[in-house]
Design an enzyme around this catalytic site. Sequence first.
Site, mmCIF file in Angstrom:
data_model
loop_
_atom_site.group_PDB
_atom_site.id
_atom_site.type_symbol
_atom_site.label_atom_id
_atom_site.label_comp_id
_atom_site.label_asym_id
_atom_site.label_seq_id
_atom_site.Cartn_x
_atom_site.Cartn_y
_atom_site.Cartn_z
ATOM 1 N N TYR A 178 0.882 -1.166 0.000
ATOM 2 C CA TYR A 178 0.000 0.000 0.000
ATOM 3 C C TYR A 178 0.920 1.216 0.000
ATOM 4 O O TYR A 178 1.534 1.538 1.016
ATOM 5 C CB TYR A 178 -0.909 0.005 1.234
ATOM 6 N N CYS A 179 1.050 1.850 -1.151
ATOM 7 C CA CYS A 179 1.953 2.972 -1.363
ATOM 8 C C CYS A 179 1.140 4.262 -1.198
ATOM 9 O O CYS A 179 0.336 4.607 -2.067
ATOM 10 C CB CYS A 179 2.546 2.847 -2.763
#
Length: 132
Positions: free
Chosen positions: A111-112
């Site tokens: 999850y960037c």
Amino acid sequence: PPPKKKKKNAPKAGTERAFTGKTVNGYGHDNKEDGVYVSAVSGLPLFDSKAKFDSGTGWPSFWAPIAPDHVREIKDTSIFFMPRVEIVDAKSGAHLGHVFNDGPAPTGLRYCMNAAAMKFVPRSEFEAMSKE
């Protein structure tokens, strides 16, 4: 006056430059303190620092959200040759970042997130807020 960074990143799906991001309360993208990242727009808890890892990308990266129903996934075809999955705050719909399938165990997900779309709350403060 220029618009606030939080608004640009969160509701309009903007992206901050790698290695430059700060949370709305001033914590850097590479913050290693123990605590919880909450939505800068709605205050919804999003990610626990225990799920944070150094992806080398310059954006805060996590292998899982704090609760699956606190984020929503939306198919993102804005870059025609690179389909992605956008992550938004489930409460406000504010843009947070994207999720990719190149993360570490146990999920294999990355999850960037945009640091400016979040607020960092040290664990002791978060636990005190949770009891209220």
